[in-house]
Design an enzyme around this catalytic site. Sequence first.
Site, short mmCIF file in Angstrom:
data_model
loop_
_atom_site.label_atom_id
_atom_site.label_comp_id
_atom_site.label_asym_id
_atom_site.label_seq_id
_atom_site.Cartn_x
_atom_site.Cartn_y
_atom_site.Cartn_z
N SER A 72 47.11 23.91 58.53
CA SER A 72 47.66 25.10 57.96
C SER A 72 48.71 24.84 56.89
CB SER A 72 48.27 25.94 59.08
OG SER A 72 49.36 25.25 59.67
N SER A 95 47.75 20.55 61.76
CA SER A 95 48.17 21.20 60.52
C SER A 95 49.01 20.36 59.58
CB SER A 95 48.92 22.50 60.84
OG SER A 95 48.03 23.46 61.33
N LYS A 155 57.15 24.94 53.84
CA LYS A 155 56.05 25.81 54.29
C LYS A 155 56.56 27.22 54.58
CE LYS A 155 52.35 25.79 57.82
NZ LYS A 155 51.84 25.06 59.00
#
Lengths: 451, 451
Positions: free
Chosen positions: B154, B178, B85
């Site tokens: 996210s 997330s 990420k």
Amino acid sequence: MDKLNPGPANLLSACDAREAIARGLLSSQDLVEACFARIDELEGSIGAWAHLDKAVAIEQAQAADDIRFRGKPMGALHGLPVGIKDIIDTADYPTERGTVLHQGRRPERDATLVSLLKEAGAIILGKTVSTEMAVYSPGKTRNPHNLEHTPGGSSSGSAAAVAAAMVPFAVGTQTNGSVIRPASYCGVYGFKPSFARISRHGVLTQSPPLDTIGVFSRTLEDLALIADVLMRFDAQDGAMTPVAPPCIGSFLTEEVPACPHFAFVRTPVWDQVEAITKDGFREIIEEVNQRQEKTIDILDLPPAFDELHEDHRKVMEADLARNFADEYSRGKDDLSVVLREMIERGQRVSDSDYDNAIARKGDYDALLQDILDEYDAILTPATPGPAPAGIDATGSPVMNTIWTFCGTPALNVPLLQTPEGLPFGVQVVGAKDDDARLFRTTRWLLDILND
Amino acid sequence: MDKLNPGPANLLSACDAREAIARGLLSSQDLVEACFARIDELEGSIGAWAHLDKAVAIEQAQAADDIRFRGKPMGALHGLPVGIKDIIDTADYPTERGTVLHQGRRPERDATLVSLLKEAGAIILGKTVSTEMAVYSPGKTRNPHNLEHTPGGSSSGSAAAVAAAMVPFAVGTQTNGSVIRPASYCGVYGFKPSFARISRHGVLTQSPPLDTIGVFSRTLEDLALIADVLMRFDAQDGAMTPVAPPCIGSFLTEEVPACPHFAFVRTPVWDQVEAITKDGFREIIEEVNQRQEKTIDILDLPPAFDELHEDHRKVMEADLARNFADEYSRGKDDLSVVLREMIERGQRVSDSDYDNAIARKGDYDALLQDILDEYDAILTPATPGPAPAGIDATGSPVMNTIWTFCGTPALNVPLLQTPEGLPFGVQVVGAKDDDARLFRTTRWLLDILND
């Protein structure tokens, strides 16, 4: 393994103690109590420990026993006590580095290697005596095999504590001969891994290109057990790179794919080796070659190595001058003469001399690599002889300098002793970053000798 | 496993690819090439990646293949690609955190978790899309199962890249929902470990008491494989303590000592759960209880939990205000409205409100512990329903807030789907710091359902 009395638990190898704890035959607290009973008995004469706090250690042991009781995950060293050289930062104990200049020093944080030990479930039993700033000037420690002899240094307390069965294993450091030498003199296994494979973050810096963490134990398997926990990448040690852990423990039990070949290397300092050592090696070579033909060849290092000891001295002393500048400026008079002189010689090493010495390291490395491409390992004395009499010096590191400078892994194997029972070791050296193979090859050698 | 064509290698689970590499049936380079072929095919429509550099990844793969060729030690993830990420620092790729305010940001050092992956031999395939600063405002990513739906956030790119078989696993983060939410929407396994068990050093800080690293993969075994590599102590994350790694992989294959019991927990936000989810759970509960009597009880949380979502909001928003103060002051207009409003609400949370919310965490923890003393795990929806249509929002984290706030480990298990094929997940929650048991219990549940 039957239910053990707490009494002799300190005599167990780490691997056996680990199994006994896992099977519920022994508690960590009983093991730690047994170690303290042994310390109570012998510490007055041996002096292996700089800092002990039984309450702290027992509390850690009780926490470990509680983890087992509650069925929580147990690390590779669950409940096993370990001694930590007093130049390695610990939050639970002072770290005074063998000098009055750091008296009362109390780190806020554990060194990375101490965290790795705790993560694996180890009990930090206490801090072991270091010579002054891990250089030559001895601490209070005496050789457990003969109190009138040096235990070697600079990891004096770590080697002596393991030899005296006060603790199953201990951590030390080597910048010249500070792991292999005391291991040899104290008759225990010692392991200096390849350079930059155990984090030095939180450890006193002497010389960044040389400083290496090492370990002591009473069996080869125990060395593997603790080395596997410690050989982990840490970005906070700028010399390290993220490579896979060697998994020495599982490698150690593998069959060798072919009979290993050894180079018996006399080194350029062979004239400093004692007759008893030369005799001992002659016997070992004969014995091995008799049982397995042509296993050990006798080899001399190329003449280039004649300069190595001087190169090592320049690098180490110049780095001591740099890294001990604060101690020198604020407490010159509290330093030993030998350390002060090393620092002062180091101050006079020019940058170009330093750089040239470092540059030659590449040449030595390449020459050694040639030998270690042909042979599985090098055999050479761990020390010129057994521990010298007297406790005002720690003996010579001259047999260790080459392998420290080149960053090759080295083991002390306690195979020799004097008629009076003073031990000294065979040093087995492997190719850089091939630490697991060094262990497997050494296991094979021990098996041949015990055949 | 026969010799594989490089083509479908991207479809292999990480465990299968690992075995193929170890056995010489597949090279890491071929695997990485297969992943890039898949990316070339689908990235234009899915948009899972923030930064890709094929040359860097191929170079890492070739180095891994070389290590195998030379017989050097191979780590647990040797040669396996992983997506990271884009709020997690990487030295090899930019880390822009999903906002123009960090455009061109290029960290000097890898986050600790990236180092752990590299040490284990993983190939960093690239950086995956994060929503803006890992909060709500979406990036470019679309749901691989239906491009008109959100992938969740996210950790949008991590979930979508794994779902689309561009990479076998990926790392994300969760401060509210997330990890579990995008895993549910994208139909992959997701794991948010117990709080403070994976280092956040080198990862964007949103809210220190909440931020948790998590992982995505297409099988439960793959989740265990990568989680075992990442769940290591790091002193640089001040919330961590050195406890033994959980060894989930070996625990996962153990038999359960007794049939597990589950509490199906509706949570105080049950009114937000969609009918299709309620139906899905009714069927699962019936099916399991039919095969194994009284396995799942239905339970409501004590009324105290009614306040939890508001407490979480206060903590998270106040922390966003603190930790994003720099972004707010230098680039308020470049922030999304939703994030700006969260920060501004956070600025108005008083210290005492914050402290009271944190203090109540202890009460929630104790109440949850009571349930998890009685039951092996909690079952609850991972999301209110399948991924909503539209890519201008990332769906609701409301089913994840409790478990993030209390720091209990949670898994998304992709068991449900709509008639149109949109997946959504069952969330399995375990007792804090008992992550390995959560996996074993979940394995048992899957086996019962597949019986």
